[in-house]
Design a protein around this motif. Structure first.
Motif, PDB file in Angstrom:
ATOM      1  N   SER B 290       0.829  -1.195   0.000  1.00  0.00           N
ATOM      2  CA  SER B 290       0.000   0.000   0.000  1.00  0.00           C
ATOM      3  C   SER B 290       0.872   1.257   0.000  1.00  0.00           C
ATOM      4  N   LEU B 292       2.152   5.005   0.900  1.00  0.00           N
ATOM      5  CA  LEU B 292       2.267   5.748   2.158  1.00  0.00           C
ATOM      6  C   LEU B 292       2.098   7.248   1.935  1.00  0.00           C
ATOM      7  N   LEU B 293       1.982   7.649   0.693  1.00  0.00           N
ATOM      8  CA  LEU B 293       1.878   9.075   0.374  1.00  0.00           C
ATOM      9  C   LEU B 293       0.481   9.388  -0.129  1.00  0.00           C
ATOM     10  N   PRO B 300       9.596  12.200  -0.939  1.00  0.00           N
ATOM     11  CA  PRO B 300      10.462  13.258  -0.442  1.00  0.00           C
ATOM     12  C   PRO B 300      11.921  13.052  -0.862  1.00  0.00           C
ATOM     13  N   ALA B 327      13.912   4.106   0.319  1.00  0.00           N
ATOM     14  CA  ALA B 327      12.919   3.157   0.847  1.00  0.00           C
ATOM     15  C   ALA B 327      11.501   3.601   0.500  1.00  0.00           C
ATOM     16  N   VAL B 328      11.224   4.871   0.677  1.00  0.00           N
ATOM     17  CA  VAL B 328       9.864   5.333   0.404  1.00  0.00           C
ATOM     18  C   VAL B 328       9.589   5.350  -1.101  1.00  0.00           C
ATOM     19  N   ASP B 330      10.907   3.289  -3.306  1.00  0.00           N
ATOM     20  CA  ASP B 330      10.690   1.886  -3.666  1.00  0.00           C
ATOM     21  C   ASP B 330       9.291   1.433  -3.268  1.00  0.00           C
ATOM     22  N   ASN B 331       8.878   1.820  -2.061  1.00  0.00           N
ATOM     23  CA  ASN B 331       7.552   1.429  -1.595  1.00  0.00           C
ATOM     24  C   ASN B 331       6.469   1.957  -2.541  1.00  0.00           C
ATOM     25  N   LEU B 333       6.843   2.733  -5.685  1.00  0.00           N
ATOM     26  CA  LEU B 333       6.955   2.025  -6.962  1.00  0.00           C
ATOM     27  C   LEU B 333       6.220   0.678  -6.878  1.00  0.00           C
ATOM     28  N   LEU B 334       6.444  -0.046  -5.766  1.00  0.00           N
ATOM     29  CA  LEU B 334       5.781  -1.331  -5.568  1.00  0.00           C
ATOM     30  C   LEU B 334       4.266  -1.149  -5.446  1.00  0.00           C
TER      31      LEU B 334
END
Lengths: 312, 376
Positions: B290, B292-293, B300, B327-328, B330-331, B333-334
């Motif tokens: 899911s 996060l933004l 960022p 990390a964010v 990549d998240n 993108l996934l």
């Protein structure tokens, strides 16, 4: 070098639970072998074709087609394999057509236990042993992107099952010849692909036991695919949950990092379990986060395999 | 309760289908659990020896007989089911043997079938055998037991059609007219153990024998011989199974992972089910990442993160902000990729949709299973 000896076999079988990346690993092994100047054939077994498209080539269908320099692919179907096998045994197309194009016989053979598996496996093993006029092997390496676990075992145990079932005759001779090739450690190896997750690792452990005890096929590598990277230190990890409570932009970034670290830790546990439960040389492949899964991704996985083997 | 579990409220049978490795067994168990929590008597029948599921349910082992999940297990998880949860695992060989026993006219005939090597192949390893027996077991459970909901987990399919076609394919084999004609006249005389010479002078039979060896045909003819007369029983039962699959009280649940391969297979399954007019209750995308933004927001930059960390009075390694930013990114993108695949599936499936997020840790107890169930 462990990896080079793997690629020096004539027949590499790649299997594992559905969705763990068998086709990607098969394609990457082919790329690696082709980089070393080998002529490679990748066989997919009666499944939606993946390898040629991964290499950026159109699907091959049921006849061999070169996907890229040094790598050919084929998608085996029972119908086409039966036809080839039939022609090989009977020698005469007219007889084949008269008998096998007979509606009743087609019906009958389709239903005969394990016959589709037999003819597909026969085709694969035939390609793996074929030679050109000068006595040189037609392929330096045949890679089988095998079906997922249960179906792969069904496919690979056909020769042994036939030896149990059939007392004599041409079918038994073929089964014997196939079995000899499958269990020859100089020519054949079976590698398992898995993910660093609970169920896939469990299945890999069960599959390996079956390969050892039931199939008797020489065991190659364990590929652990999609391993999350080791990005954050322990003390950073300890602070991530707290930082995740912070407002934008820090909060979501720390939460993403926390999730990544948790996945890494869980994956480490399952990787550890795979290593201790299986006495197999293990190749760990990184989790690649990419918008599309294409040739570049396959090349990256091939690099990772090359790196892993040079370190072992 | 999620949309898919909701759509099963009026159903008596749920069949979970999808490619391997997508958590189909767990989804099947969660659907049965949900019905038990809601006051129904629910059974989950799995295909794989899912030891973890057995553990989660507090059962020593899942076997061919149905076992009830003990009350104290629910209590330990803080759950108070108003109904009952039962579980079992399909034993393909046993189900075959039971089927033979059901149709065999006498003991001798039954023993002869069980001993035949072709039968042993058929019941053990023949492709499609597992799928056929799954359907057979489902019919037995649906017609001879008193469950409010039976959830069947199906074998992972490399081909969407496998489990729909498997019964027909195996019945073709058992009752194959072509084979019969080839292997007569000995069959019609009811004799077994015929020799290759009895295969008739048929040109086709001789060529086939050259192909398979006379032995195989002999075993086969013996097998078909003992099966003679039982075929009609098998056939009418298979026809009943087939009509059960189209029953409106049954619902197929398509389970997929949020990746292109799994969604391709799910779409193929959907197309097949749709073409065969099979009732589809819903589609579940399991283990989706899911975002996060907020929608459309860019991840960022390392600089912005460094500034925020400094403002919060944190001390950190110089490379930490860049790693956080990665990390964010990549998240996202996934999450974007998973969402795209989810939408691709849901666009086609005109039924209930559920997205189950990727939970941390594995579902290893009833509590975890219940958490999952609420999202399905």
């Amino acid at each position: 070098m462990v990896g080079s000896s793997l690629l020096d076999r004539r027949l590499l079988i790649v299997t594992g639970k559905g969705g763990v990346g068998k086709s990607t690993v098969s394609a990457a092994l082919a790329v690696l072998a082709a980089r070393r100047g080998k002529r490679v054939l990748v066989c997919e077994v009666n499944a939606p074709e993946r390898v040629a498209p991964l290499l950026g080539a159109p699907p091959a269908g049921s006849s061999i087609r070169e996907a890229t320099r040094g790598i050919s692919t084929i998608d085996l179907t029972p119908q086409e394999c039966l036809r080839e096998y039939g022609l090989m045994v009977l020698k005469f197309r007219t007889i084949y057509d008269a008998v096998f194009e007979n509606r009743l016989v087609r019906f009958f053979l389709r239903a005969l236990p394990s016959f589709s598996e037999l003819v597909m496996l026969g085709k694969i093993l035939h390609e793996a042993t074929q030679e050109d006029g000068a006595g040189r092997p037609r392929w330096d390496l045949v890679i089988v992107d095998a079906p997922s676990t249960g179906h792969a075992v069904q496919l690979l145990r056909v020769p042994a099952a036939l030896l149990d079932t059939v007392a004599a005759g041409p079918l038994r001779r073929d089964a014997q010849w196939m079995r000899d090739l499958l269990i020859d450690p100089k020519r054949t190896a079976l590698s398992i692909v898995t993910l660093p997750e609970e169920m896939p690792v469990n299945e890999a452990i069960e599959l390996d036991a079956e390969v050892r005890d039931v199939l008797g096929i020489p065991r190659g590598r364990l590929f652990v695919n999609a391993m999350p990277g080791d990005v954050f230190t322990d003390s950073e990890c300890a602070s991530l949950a707290r930082l995740a409570e912070a407002p934008l932009p820090l909060g979501p970034a720390a939460e993403a990092a926390r999730r990544q670290a948790v996945r890494r830790a869980e994956a480490q546990r399952d990787l550890g379990r795979a290593r201790t439960s299986l006495d197999l040389p293990t190749v760990v492949l990184p989790l690649l986060v990419r918008p599309t899964w294409d040739r570049a991704a396959v090349e990256a996985i091939a690099d990772a395999i090359a790196l892993a083997e040079s370190e072992s | 309760m999620g949309a898919v579990a909701d759509s099963l409220a009026s159903k008596r049978i749920a069949v979970c289908v999808g490619s391997g490795g997508v958590g189909k067994t767990t989804v099947a168990a969660a659907l049965a659990l949900q019905r038990a929590l809601d006051g129904g008597r629910a059974l989950v029948c799995t295909i794989d020896p899912a030891r973890r599921l057995a553990n989660a349910l507090g059962l020593e082992n899942l076997g061919n007989a149905e076992a009830r999940v003990p009350e104290h297990r629910f209590a330990a998880a803080g759950l108070a089911p108003r109904g009952e949860l039962w579980a079992m695992m399909l034993d393909v060989k046993r189900t075959w043997d039971d089927l033979v026993a059901r149709h065999a006219p006498d003991r001798t005939r039954r023993e002869r079938i069980l001993r035949n090597r072709i039968y042993q192949q058929l019941s053990g390893a023949l492709a499609g055998s597992q799928e056929y027996m799954a359907m057979e077991k489902l019919y037995e459970l649906a017609t001879e037991r008193d469950y409010d909901l039976v959830v069947l987990d199906t074998p992972p399919t490399s081909h969407a059609l496998d489990f729909l076609e498997a019964p027909d394919r195996i019945l073709d084999f058992l009752g194959n007219e072509a084979a019969r004609r080839l292997l007569t006249p000995a069959l019609s005389a009811g004799r077994v153990g015929l020799r290759i010479a009895h295969l008739g002078g048929s040109y086709i039979a001789k060529t086939l024998a050259r192909f398979t060896g006379g032995e195989v045909l002999q075993e086969l003819s013996e097998f078909l011989g003992v099966f003679d007369g039982m075929y009609e029983g098998f056939q009418s039962r298979a026809a009943a199974v087939r009509s059960l699959l189209a029953d409106p009280r049954l619902g197929f649940v398509i389970v997929a992972g949020p990746n292109p391969l799994s969604v391709d297979e799910a779409l193929l399954l959907h197309e097949t089910l749709h073409a065969e007019s099979m009732p589809i209750a819903g589609a579940v995308v399991n283990r989706a990442s899911s975002s996060l933004l907020s929608p459309g927001a860019a991840p960022p930059s390392p600089e912005a993160l460094a500034a925020a960390l400094t403002a919060a009075g944190e001390s950190f390694e110089p490379s930490f902000p860049a790693r956080l930013a990665r990390a964010v990114a990549d998240n996202e993108l996934l999450a974007t990729a998973d969402q795209r695949q989810t939408e691709r599936l849901f666009r086609e499936v005109e039924a209930a949709h559920s997205v189950v997020p990727r939970f941390e840790g594995n579902v290893h107890d009833l509590d975890g299973l219940a958490r999952l169930a609420r999202r399905i």
